[in-house]
Design an enzyme around this catalytic site. Structure first.
Site, PDB file in Angstrom:
ATOM      1  N   SER A 189      -8.168 -32.077  70.390  1.00  0.00           N
ATOM      2  CA  SER A 189      -7.909 -32.824  69.154  1.00  0.00           C
ATOM      3  C   SER A 189      -6.854 -33.889  69.390  1.00  0.00           C
ATOM      4  O   SER A 189      -5.930 -33.708  70.191  1.00  0.00           O
ATOM      5  CB  SER A 189      -7.421 -31.838  68.098  1.00  0.00           C
ATOM      6  OG  SER A 189      -6.868 -32.529  67.011  1.00  0.00           O
ATOM      7  N   TYR A 236      -1.412 -25.382  64.981  1.00  0.00           N
ATOM      8  CA  TYR A 236      -2.780 -25.745  65.378  1.00  0.00           C
ATOM      9  C   TYR A 236      -2.732 -26.736  66.534  1.00  0.00           C
ATOM     10  O   TYR A 236      -3.428 -26.581  67.549  1.00  0.00           O
ATOM     11  CB  TYR A 236      -3.528 -26.349  64.175  1.00  0.00           C
ATOM     12  CG  TYR A 236      -4.758 -27.134  64.579  1.00  0.00           C
ATOM     13  CD1 TYR A 236      -5.895 -26.490  65.048  1.00  0.00           C
ATOM     14  CD2 TYR A 236      -4.764 -28.536  64.522  1.00  0.00           C
ATOM     15  CE1 TYR A 236      -7.000 -27.222  65.441  1.00  0.00           C
ATOM     16  CE2 TYR A 236      -5.869 -29.263  64.912  1.00  0.00           C
ATOM     17  CZ  TYR A 236      -6.986 -28.604  65.374  1.00  0.00           C
ATOM     18  OH  TYR A 236      -8.072 -29.316  65.777  1.00  0.00           O
ATOM     19  N   LYS A 240      -4.024 -26.473  70.655  1.00  0.00           N
ATOM     20  CA  LYS A 240      -4.889 -27.410  71.395  1.00  0.00           C
ATOM     21  C   LYS A 240      -4.158 -27.901  72.649  1.00  0.00           C
ATOM     22  O   LYS A 240      -4.755 -28.027  73.725  1.00  0.00           O
ATOM     23  CB  LYS A 240      -5.306 -28.585  70.500  1.00  0.00           C
ATOM     24  CG  LYS A 240      -6.270 -28.179  69.394  1.00  0.00           C
ATOM     25  CD  LYS A 240      -7.586 -27.643  69.964  1.00  0.00           C
ATOM     26  CE  LYS A 240      -8.508 -27.049  68.938  1.00  0.00           C
ATOM     27  NZ  LYS A 240      -9.694 -26.408  69.488  1.00  0.00           N
TER      28      LYS A 240
HETATM   29  C1  UD1 Z   1      -5.886 -33.156  61.860  1.00  0.00           C
HETATM   30  C2  UD1 Z   1      -5.799 -33.670  63.278  1.00  0.00           C
HETATM   31  C3  UD1 Z   1      -7.175 -33.772  63.852  1.00  0.00           C
HETATM   32  C4  UD1 Z   1      -7.860 -32.421  63.736  1.00  0.00           C
HETATM   33  C5  UD1 Z   1      -7.873 -31.981  62.296  1.00  0.00           C
HETATM   34  C6  UD1 Z   1      -8.416 -30.580  62.177  1.00  0.00           C
HETATM   35  C7  UD1 Z   1      -3.812 -35.072  63.397  1.00  0.00           C
HETATM   36  C8  UD1 Z   1      -3.303 -36.448  63.459  1.00  0.00           C
HETATM   37  N1  UD1 Z   1      -5.153 -34.962  63.294  1.00  0.00           N
HETATM   38  O1  UD1 Z   1      -6.628 -34.100  61.165  1.00  0.00           O
HETATM   39  O2  UD1 Z   1      -7.104 -34.172  65.202  1.00  0.00           O
HETATM   40  O3  UD1 Z   1      -9.152 -32.473  64.244  1.00  0.00           O
HETATM   41  O4  UD1 Z   1      -6.556 -31.954  61.801  1.00  0.00           O
HETATM   42  O5  UD1 Z   1      -8.517 -30.200  60.851  1.00  0.00           O
HETATM   43  O6  UD1 Z   1      -3.097 -34.097  63.429  1.00  0.00           O
HETATM   44  N2  UD1 Z   1      -5.799 -36.034  53.010  1.00  0.00           N
HETATM   45  C9  UD1 Z   1      -5.561 -36.284  51.680  1.00  0.00           C
HETATM   46  N3  UD1 Z   1      -6.137 -35.450  50.763  1.00  0.00           N
HETATM   47  C10 UD1 Z   1      -6.916 -34.396  51.104  1.00  0.00           C
HETATM   48  C11 UD1 Z   1      -7.178 -34.159  52.492  1.00  0.00           C
HETATM   49  C12 UD1 Z   1      -6.589 -34.996  53.411  1.00  0.00           C
HETATM   50  O7  UD1 Z   1      -4.856 -37.216  51.324  1.00  0.00           O
HETATM   51  O8  UD1 Z   1      -7.391 -33.666  50.217  1.00  0.00           O
HETATM   52  C13 UD1 Z   1      -5.192 -36.914  53.998  1.00  0.00           C
HETATM   53  C14 UD1 Z   1      -4.308 -36.159  54.986  1.00  0.00           C
HETATM   54  O9  UD1 Z   1      -3.019 -35.999  54.464  1.00  0.00           O
HETATM   55  C15 UD1 Z   1      -4.372 -37.081  56.194  1.00  0.00           C
HETATM   56  C16 UD1 Z   1      -5.775 -37.691  56.110  1.00  0.00           C
HETATM   57  O10 UD1 Z   1      -6.215 -37.498  54.776  1.00  0.00           O
HETATM   58  O11 UD1 Z   1      -3.416 -38.090  56.066  1.00  0.00           O
HETATM   59  C17 UD1 Z   1      -6.758 -37.007  57.041  1.00  0.00           C
HETATM   60  O12 UD1 Z   1      -6.657 -35.617  56.821  1.00  0.00           O
HETATM   61  P1  UD1 Z   1      -7.656 -34.563  57.484  1.00  0.00           P
HETATM   62  O13 UD1 Z   1      -9.052 -34.936  57.188  1.00  0.00           O
HETATM   63  O14 UD1 Z   1      -7.208 -33.203  57.045  1.00  0.00           O
HETATM   64  O15 UD1 Z   1      -7.469 -34.735  59.007  1.00  0.00           O
HETATM   65  P2  UD1 Z   1      -6.097 -34.777  59.882  1.00  0.00           P
HETATM   66  O16 UD1 Z   1      -5.043 -33.973  59.252  1.00  0.00           O
HETATM   67  O17 UD1 Z   1      -5.826 -36.202  60.201  1.00  0.00           O
END
Ligand code: UD1
Length: 425
Positions: A189, A236, A240
């Site tokens: 990841s 997590y 990885k």
């Molecule tokens: C993270 C990891 C990614 C991994 C994934 C596994 C990092 C940078 N990335 O993804 O490599 O595969 O976890 O789950 O650590 N968000 C909202 N509202 C929501 C959901 C998400 O605002 O309801 C925002 C999050 O705060 C984030 C972005 O959307 O800023 C992406 O979130 P998400 O889809 O959960 O992925 P990552 O956290 O980036």
């Protein structure tokens, strides 16, 4: 969102599937190996752990399309049996009218950490081993997806994450080593970059290494990087990072191992058919499943975590990659791994587009594509998040011969098609 979908007809695929569904999934006694025990041909089986999950299912489909026989090990803890039916249906459609023999897919409802069950399963795919001849496996490679992956959950239940993602990995590697299966593709990841990604510059593989590494930077200056990574933000991510480190050590100890660790950025979208999609069990933590819930009316408003990140609109920026592009990266990785054609026998690859979109841009794109408004509200930052995480994908482009073809908009179009096929909206 209703996660369980109605299974499509599988009648035409009945001959190509062997779904083992023991009443007690952790025991081996009730497995049905009737199909392959009698098989004499040397097939190109790929073992896929977690092969019915979001990325696993799309990769299993692409493997079938690429002509591999696929053994899926998935205990259905975060997936549904109906996903297997969708994979088979899509493989049937793909092979209809083609001359190439349709590959097989076997599903075993087993937890990949159940060593006894996994050992029995691997024995069934062994050839030889009698009359003084060493056994060898019909399994030419493994793609290992099965792991826990929710950042917030990993913060509240770190030991579960270390036990499943690390202890499980080590035990599994022991077993594969015993069975002389040494071609391995690991689901890693972008989270291994931690806060390094937050510097706002796309990250390159050399930003997180497990052995000291020389490389030429953009100005063609020789640079030496030391092993390690200091900015990991959550358990997590550490699983990885440690997983990669273990694999790097293993490859160093034994040149017969050939291992690619694919560092996924943010996989989104679904197969263009609309028949296969993302269906996590429980409350989704990733962005697109959360957007989808609002889109179909299962949730009144999307919580956007943070509007004060140092990005143009204040919402977090990610490298969203279409899951079909991501799945195809595995086919390329498997190819270089099995040909032992990598620069070293352990190699990391960024699997991303090289382009970042903000959470707000994702909402806007989905609104345009679906022609619906997506109510949202801003909350504080989520624990363990970083503001920006975007890939440099030069290494995957050059060494895997792979690049993304699909866009964030394509992903939103495909998700809407998937939702419509299920009458969700
Ligand atoms: C993270 C990891 C990614 C991994 C994934 C596994 C990092 C940078 N990335 O993804 O490599 O595969 O976890 O789950 O650590 N968000 C909202 N509202 C929501 C959901 C998400 O605002 O309801 C925002 C999050 O705060 C984030 C972005 O959307 O800023 C992406 O979130 P998400 O889809 O959960 O992925 P990552 O956290 O980036």
């Amino acid at each position: 969102m209703e996660a369980q979908s109605s299974p499509p007809s599988i009648s035409s695929a009945a001959s190509s599937v062997n779904s083992s569904t023991p009443s007690t999934p952790s025991t081996t006694s009730s497995f049905d190996f009737s199909d392959h025990v009698t098989e004499q041909t040397d097939r190109r089986y790929i073992l896929v752990t977690g092969g019915l999950g979001f990325i696993g299912s799309h990769t299993s489909l692409e493997l079938l399309k690429a002509g591999y026989d696929v053994i899926i090990v998935d205990d259905l803890s975060n997936s549904y049996r109906s996903v297997l039916n969708s994979i088979i249906q899509l493989a049937d459609i793909y092979y209809a009218g083609r001359e190439h023999e349709q590959p097989k897919v076997h599903h075993h409802q087993v937890n990949y950490r159940d060593m006894e069950a996994m050992d029995s399963l691997l024995r069934e795919y062994s050839i030889g081993g009698q009359f003084g001849r060493p056994a060898r496996s019909k399994i030419m490679g493994v793609i290992h997806f099965a792991a826990f992956k929710a950042v917030a959950e990993s913060i509240s239940r770190p030991l579960d994450y270390y036990r499943n993602n690390i202890n499980g990995l080590v035990d599994f590697l022991y077993l594969l080593d015993d069975h002389k299966i040494k071609n391995f593709v690991f689901s890693s990841s972008a989270t291994v970059y931690g806060t390094i990604a937050d510097l706002g510059v796309p990250v390159r593989e050399e930003d997180c290494v497990h052995e000291p590494e020389h490389y030429l930077d953009d100005n063609q200056r020789g640079t030496l990087v030391s092993q390690g990574c200091t900015g990991l933000t959550n358990p997590y991510g550490r699983t990885k990072f440690f997983g990669e480190a273990i694999l790097s050590d293993l490859a160093k100890s034994d040149p017969l191992w050939s291992i690619a660790a694919l560092r996924y950025f943010n996989p989104v979208g679904c197969d263009a058919s609309g028949l296969l999609g993302e269906e996590p069990k429980g409350v989704p933590s990733n962005l697109l499943p959360a957007v989808t819930k609002v889109l179909i009316g299962d949730s009144p408003s999307l919580s956007v975590f943070g509007d004060d990140w140092p990005t143009p609109d204040g919402t977090a920026m990610r490298d969203f990659i279409h899951v079909t592009d991501l799945a195809q990266a595995h086919i390329r990785a498997l190819d270089v791994v099995s040909k032992q054609a990598m620069v070293k026998n352990f190699r990391t690859f960024n699997i991303g587009t090289g382009h970042g979109y903000s959470v707000q841009e994702v909402i806007n794109t989905m609104e345009q594509v679906s022609q619906r408004s997506i109510p949202h509200h801003f909350m504080g930052r989520r624990a363990g998040d970083v503001g920006t995480c975007v890939a440099r994908a030069d290494r995957s482009n050059a060494e895997l011969g792979w690049r993304t073809k699909l866009t964030l908009r394509d992903a939103c179009v495909d998700i809407c098609r998937f939702l419509r096929a299920r009458n969700y909206y």
